[in-house]
Design an enzyme around this catalytic site. Sequence first.
Site, PDB file in Angstrom:
ATOM      1  N   THR A 103       0.853  -1.179   0.000  1.00 40.25           N
ATOM      2  CA  THR A 103       0.000   0.000   0.000  1.00 40.25           C
ATOM      3  C   THR A 103       0.889   1.229   0.000  1.00 40.25           C
ATOM      4  OG1 THR A 103      -1.701  -1.186   1.263  1.00 40.25           O
ATOM      5  CG2 THR A 103      -1.820   1.219   1.287  1.00 40.25           C
TER       6      THR A 103
ATOM      7  N   GLY B   6       0.330   0.137   5.441  1.00 40.77           N
ATOM      8  CA  GLY B   6       0.674  -0.820   6.482  1.00 40.77           C
ATOM      9  C   GLY B   6      -0.439  -1.743   6.927  1.00 40.77           C
ATOM     10  N   GLY B   7      -1.434  -1.993   6.059  1.00 39.82           N
ATOM     11  CA  GLY B   7      -2.472  -2.959   6.413  1.00 39.82           C
ATOM     12  C   GLY B   7      -3.239  -2.536   7.651  1.00 39.82           C
TER      13      GLY B   7
END
Length: 521
Positions: free
Chosen positions: A338, A419-420
């Site tokens: 991302t 970072g999820g």
Amino acid sequence: MSAALSRTMEIRKHVVETNRGVVAAQHRQAAEAGAEALRAGGDAVDAAIACSFVLGVLEPWMSGPAGGGAALHWRADTGRAHALNFGMRAPASLRIEDFPLSGEGLAGDLFPWDRVVEDRNVLGAKAVAVPALVDGLEAAHRRWGRLPWAELVAPAIAAARRGLAIDWYAALIIASATRDLASDADAAALFLTDGQWPRSFSWAADSDDRLDQSRMADSLDILAREGAKALHGGDLGAALARDVRDKGGYLGLDDLAGNRARFETPLAVPYRDALFHVMPGLTAGPTFARAMEGLAGETLSGPDEACPAYARALIAAYRDRLSGMGADGEISAAPGSTTHFSVVDHDGNMVAHTQTLLSLFGARVVSPSTGLLLNNGIMWFDPVQGRPNSLGPDRPCLMNVCPALGHAGGRRFALGAAGGRKIVGAVTQLASFLADFGMDLEAAFAQPRIDVSGTDRIVADDRLPGRICDALKAVAPVTVTRKSILPYPFACPSGVLQEGSKRSGMTEPTSAWGDAVAEQG
């Protein structure tokens, strides 16, 4: 915490300040492309489009035209926030029976789902969801863009013609996925040498080893001339869909034609004397809102001392998210794919924009006709049926993205992170640093944070005082870690801030490529 990491090394960045516009992004050259659009008289939206396309070339493992995401737009002339959702969704022809459980425990990537046979929901063409990033960029451009669309895509075309230079960071990222990339002939041809190892690179300053991204450049040229329709129903989309199906996936031209970006009403989040706007729906926006609601009931005496309150608020927010939106727990050791950037222009318009392929290198599959690395958005779904986020055809993906706009203490700012599931915790804490403690961006980004990515564990920066770590242990088990030159233990944020006529930008200090770039007058 690794015993091998230096105890004396310090990593820092300085805030970039200007009285004009600024772009803060995970790759400096992408930020430069956005700042150049501002210098040419462009709106924040124009800068965002230029930045987005260049990021897809120079961080191809993080995002690109075959991905999705979401953005918040602040329009200074109307004083209104707008949410733009360009998330991915499952193809209509996806077959649930193609994803049987293996009975081998949990999957080994971002989410601890029950493992699927051959990891089909993680790797390969069956993991590819329907993208919508390009349509999202065009939707914003139609409404607010000032510069011609083709001019905004041009920097990405030029970057792809040159090819991505392989420095130590790029070589390290490619090396981390070598085994999976070698399984797809087209991914191996693009990223690897002889299918065994990442392309060589040199420590010499004049090294010019580069990826051959000429096919991607051709696709970007088509998008520059024809716009999003080329991908969403045109010949470029047909070629992409054919490649995915030839490799065993489900993507169809009708899927691409149907999955279009949409403007939504942002979720307004009052917090003490501040106001935030975040994405509604199947994003991390509602989780941010729940965390801030919990935090509003806490007494915060300082940024370090607030850490137990942050932990309690985030744990409660994740409890709601995992029970109502889907049990999308994440294995924190795996880096997500991302990127986030934030923009403010000289008129005060702002963009907080997050785009993704989901995993690092997405599905680890490249479309040979288009040169695009493909997403693995199907991994967002729980492969077990009967749950809130279960896998199914033609369903929208539950995203972890959390772009945010804020107004506090007479200042306005745009934030977000990569970072999820680490994203929402980082954005929550940065929002509090700015709203509760009046920090500037440099202080806020330098402040040690914790990570809460679920309901049962806290990761703490080892720069936090021991008494704070002890207080955190009363909330949940604590793992202490040290930030190094790779930001993976925590999220990777970028932000911009406006106070009066002064505008500033900042990126994660431990991100080797990230930087803020000011518009030059």
